[in-house]
Design a protein around this motif. Structure first.
Motif, PDB file in Angstrom:
ATOM      1  N   TYR A  25      50.452 -28.274  57.858  1.00 48.44           N
ATOM      2  CA  TYR A  25      50.321 -27.682  56.529  1.00 48.44           C
ATOM      3  C   TYR A  25      50.423 -28.763  55.456  1.00 48.44           C
ATOM      4  O   TYR A  25      51.077 -29.787  55.647  1.00 48.44           O
ATOM      5  CB  TYR A  25      51.432 -26.668  56.270  1.00 48.44           C
ATOM      6  CG  TYR A  25      51.421 -25.478  57.181  1.00 48.44           C
ATOM      7  CD1 TYR A  25      50.493 -24.452  57.007  1.00 48.44           C
ATOM      8  CD2 TYR A  25      52.340 -25.357  58.217  1.00 48.44           C
ATOM      9  CE1 TYR A  25      50.474 -23.345  57.838  1.00 48.44           C
ATOM     10  CE2 TYR A  25      52.336 -24.254  59.057  1.00 48.44           C
ATOM     11  CZ  TYR A  25      51.403 -23.252  58.859  1.00 48.44           C
ATOM     12  OH  TYR A  25      51.391 -22.163  59.687  1.00 48.44           O
ATOM     13  N   TYR A  50      55.088 -30.822  57.792  1.00 48.43           N
ATOM     14  CA  TYR A  50      54.162 -30.476  56.727  1.00 48.43           C
ATOM     15  C   TYR A  50      54.041 -31.665  55.797  1.00 48.43           C
ATOM     16  O   TYR A  50      54.907 -32.549  55.782  1.00 48.43           O
ATOM     17  CB  TYR A  50      54.624 -29.240  55.949  1.00 48.43           C
ATOM     18  CG  TYR A  50      55.890 -29.441  55.143  1.00 48.43           C
ATOM     19  CD1 TYR A  50      55.853 -29.596  53.757  1.00 48.43           C
ATOM     20  CD2 TYR A  50      57.138 -29.474  55.770  1.00 48.43           C
ATOM     21  CE1 TYR A  50      57.011 -29.783  53.019  1.00 48.43           C
ATOM     22  CE2 TYR A  50      58.301 -29.657  55.039  1.00 48.43           C
ATOM     23  CZ  TYR A  50      58.233 -29.808  53.672  1.00 48.43           C
ATOM     24  OH  TYR A  50      59.389 -30.002  52.940  1.00 48.43           O
ATOM     25  N   ASP A  77      46.281 -24.906  55.157  1.00 45.75           N
ATOM     26  CA  ASP A  77      46.394 -25.175  56.598  1.00 45.75           C
ATOM     27  C   ASP A  77      45.056 -25.580  57.197  1.00 45.75           C
ATOM     28  O   ASP A  77      44.853 -25.495  58.416  1.00 45.75           O
ATOM     29  CB  ASP A  77      46.962 -23.958  57.335  1.00 45.75           C
ATOM     30  CG  ASP A  77      46.004 -22.778  57.347  1.00 45.75           C
ATOM     31  OD1 ASP A  77      44.944 -22.847  56.679  1.00 45.75           O
ATOM     32  OD2 ASP A  77      46.317 -21.782  58.031  1.00 45.75           O
TER      33      ASP A  77
END
Length: 219
Positions: A25, A50, A77
């Motif tokens: 992400y 992330y 994403d």
């Protein structure tokens, strides 16, 4: 790692290439410990990788037209882009089992989170001295409501909903963290259950690690 976007990166947005983190992400948010810190707490508890992109006020005008609704935070994403703290937090909480077990439970937990985000929106939109002076009262009133809910829940750890930690606890923790930084009175006689909640969240191993290593940011 926190990345502050440079202008070449901004010009390429929203087609930013993944850096060497192999993150699943990309979270893009305003710099500072604001409402999007809830999302980072969820990521921390989940132990998920992330990419964290911090946007300064100077960079925002160039990025704004590329965002879905002209606002931050957003979560990318590589398939879709989610916009808004509530949608992002609920999506991640449900994915990482920090939400409820039923649709009704998820709605009730989300209502608590929404109440914290309402306060954050008042904080971010306070543009007059009178409005700024009223923020501490709004925070205190909100914490009073959360104290009542958490006390009624009756959990020894102070959790505000159910028998386990949820992202609603992180949302309340984040607001309390901001309140403490503003000098709001968080004495035990006012918020005894919330103080247990705050201590319990901070003691979670993954959260404790995050709090000890996250970059320092202005409140």
């Amino acid at each position: 790692a926190l990345i502050t976007m440079d202008r070449p990166a901004l010009a390429r947005y929203p087609h930013l290439e993944r850096r060497l983190t192999m993150a699943s992400y990309t979270l893009t948010r305003f710099t500072g410990l604001g409402e999007a810190e809830l999302v980072r707490l969820i990521f921390a508890q989940a132990g998920a990788k992330y990419e964290d992109i911090g946007i300064t006020p100077e960079q925002w005008p160039e990025l704004k037209p590329s965002t879905p609704f002209g606002s931050l935070p957003i979560l990318d994403d590589d398939v879709t882009v989610l916009s808004g703290s509530t949608a992002i937090a609920r999506y991640l909480a449900e994915k990482y089992r920090l939400a409820g077990a039923t649709c009704l439970q998820n709605a009730e937990i989300c209502s608590i989170v929404d109440a914290t985000l309402d306060v954050w929106r008042c904080i971010s939109s306070a543009d007059t001295d009178e409005a700024k002076d009223n923020i501490d009262k709004q925070i205190s009133d909100a914490l009073g409501n959360f104290e009542r809910i958490a006390a009624a829940n009756g959990h020894a750890e102070g959790w505000i909903y159910g028998e386990k930690v949820t992202y609603a606890d992180f949302a309340v923790y984040n607001l309390m963290d901001h309140a403490a930084g503003r000098g709001v009175d968080l004495s035990g006689d006012r918020y005894p259950t919330l103080l247990r909640l705050r201590a319990s969240v901070a003691a979670l191993p993954n959260i404790a690690k995050w709090l000890s290593t996250r970059p320092e940011s202005a409140l």
